[in-house]
Enzyme design. Structure first.
Site, PDB file in Angstrom:
ATOM      1  N   ARG A 102       5.847  -0.493  -0.974  1.00  0.00           N
ATOM      2  CA  ARG A 102       5.437  -1.856  -0.670  1.00  0.00           C
ATOM      3  C   ARG A 102       6.649  -2.583  -0.095  1.00  0.00           C
ATOM      4  O   ARG A 102       7.782  -2.378  -0.558  1.00  0.00           O
ATOM      5  CB  ARG A 102       4.974  -2.598  -1.929  1.00  0.00           C
ATOM      6  N   GLU A 134       2.870  -8.852   6.037  1.00  0.00           N
ATOM      7  CA  GLU A 134       1.991  -7.981   6.838  1.00  0.00           C
ATOM      8  C   GLU A 134       0.686  -8.708   7.123  1.00  0.00           C
ATOM      9  O   GLU A 134       0.160  -9.345   6.202  1.00  0.00           O
ATOM     10  CB  GLU A 134       1.688  -6.696   6.076  1.00  0.00           C
ATOM     11  N   HIS A 148       1.690  -0.042   8.220  1.00  0.00           N
ATOM     12  CA  HIS A 148       1.081   0.223   6.896  1.00  0.00           C
ATOM     13  C   HIS A 148      -0.134   1.153   7.019  1.00  0.00           C
ATOM     14  O   HIS A 148      -1.275   0.761   6.771  1.00  0.00           O
ATOM     15  CB  HIS A 148       0.690  -1.090   6.198  1.00  0.00           C
TER      16      HIS A 148
END
Ligand code: NAP
Length: 321
Positions: A234, A263, A281
């Protein structure tokens, strides 16, 4: 009066999943409403099961809106967006989709590691833009095989990353809160010592408040000017401002990041850094793994509807603050 719905779906998991779920159960598709659960009233009263995704999460307000809720089935393995404390207070089970995504996330960690070390993304641009012909030989890069691989978080994904290290003849060590005596890798009790030792530090621990900025300026300094940082966990685990400052100052050799602190983001601050490889991601984002994750959500829902038990509940330890 019998309930109108069995399940509330607060996030769409793609047309194929949504259709399958709706063909088996009476599903309230709350994700279609811009206001989410707030758009409904009495329909929510008897709902026992909710389906969500790690991106969408499950908040205290969602728990509050569902008085009869007994289980939340989430798509994804992280639980930093799921309010586990709220679930624990009401004895609500929460499932995620572990194991089925380990290989693809580990593959992507290696793609980023190789790209940051061997500059494959930069080389691709070099050839396609005609620079090879115009400028000649591409600059030399960093060797990967035979080096030292440090893993922060030797869990399911961390293990898969470590196993791949053997194929590159690497010496592997790791840092967790707790050593794993069965693991065939060296344990470092302090993250900063692991970073000092490693050529490559791969972040694969959980996200959330407990691990926020675990990779701080001191850890980055210890990894050093030849070191490469890879993060597939993360964005919150890495102090991104410190990493960026170290990259610009030449105090960190390179980075491969699938996850960022914000993000989605244009990440323009990284745009001119050839020693950094970024991905949006997508650790688990292959057709095969996404299908397996969707199936595991369906299996958890089915198991709970039939037996009142979830197949892959979040581990008890993770419920602690
Ligand atoms: P896991 O099996 O639960 O492993 C997590 C590891 O983190 C464990 O080894 C744990 O060891 C360690 N850890 C937890 N808290 C720590 C702390 N404070 N300090 C040091 N180590 C700590 O989880 P997983 O399935 O491997 O997944 C790991 C993470 O990857 C997920 O939580 C998610 O955030 C991320 N992920 C990213 C993607 C992507 O698309 N990029 C996809 C899937 C998952 P101890 O408990 O002993 O500390």
């Amino acid at each position: 009066m019998t309930a109108a719905y069995d399940i509330v779906q607060v996030a769409s998991l793609g047309p194929a999943f949504d259709q399958q779920l709706a063909s088996r159960y009476r599903v309230l598709p709350a994700w279609r409403e811009p206001q989410g659960l707030a758009a409904f009233g009495d329909e929510l009263r008897d709902l026992r099961v909710a389906v969500t995704s790690v991106r969408h999460g499950f908040t205290q307000a969602m728990f509050d809106a569902l008085p009869a809720l007994q289980a939340v089935c989430s798509w994804g393995v992280g639980h930093d967006t799921l309010d586990l404390q709220a679930a624990a207070r009401r004895g609500i089970g929460v499932s995620v989709t572990p194991d089925v995504l380990d290989d693809c996330v580990a593959d992507l960690a290696w793609a980023l590691l190789l790209s940051a070390a061997r500059r494959t993304a930069v080389g691709d641009r070099y050839v396609k833009s005609g620079q090879w012909r115009a400028l000649g030989q591409f600059p030399v890069t960093t060797r990967v095989s035979g080096k030292r691989l440090g893993i922060l978080g030797l869990g399911r994904i961390g293990e898969a990353i470590a196993r791949r290290g053997a194929g590159f003849d690497m010496d592997v060590r790791y840092h967790n809160r707790t050593p794993r005596p069965q693991a065939p890798y060296g344990y470092e009790a302090r993250l900063v010592d692991l970073a000092e030792w490693a050529d490559f530090l791969v972040v694969a621990c959980v996200g959330g408040p407990a691990t926020r900025h675990l990779v701080d300026a001191a850890v980055i300094r210890a990894l050093g000017p030849q070191g490469i940082l890879v993060n597939i966990a993360r964005g919150s685990v890495v102090d991104q401002a410190a990493a960026l400052a170290a990259l610009r100052a030449g105090e960190l050799g390179g980075a491969g990041l699938d996850v960022l602190e914000r993000e989605p983001t244009p990440a323009t601050e990284f745009a001119d850094l050839d020693q950094v490889s970024l991905m949006p991601h997508v650790g688990s984002a292959t057709r095969e793994t996404r299908a397996a994750m969707a199936q595991l959500v369906l299996d958890n829902v089915a198991a709970f509807m039939e037996s009142g038990k979830l197949l892959t509940p979040v581990a008890v330890r993770e419920w602690q603050p």
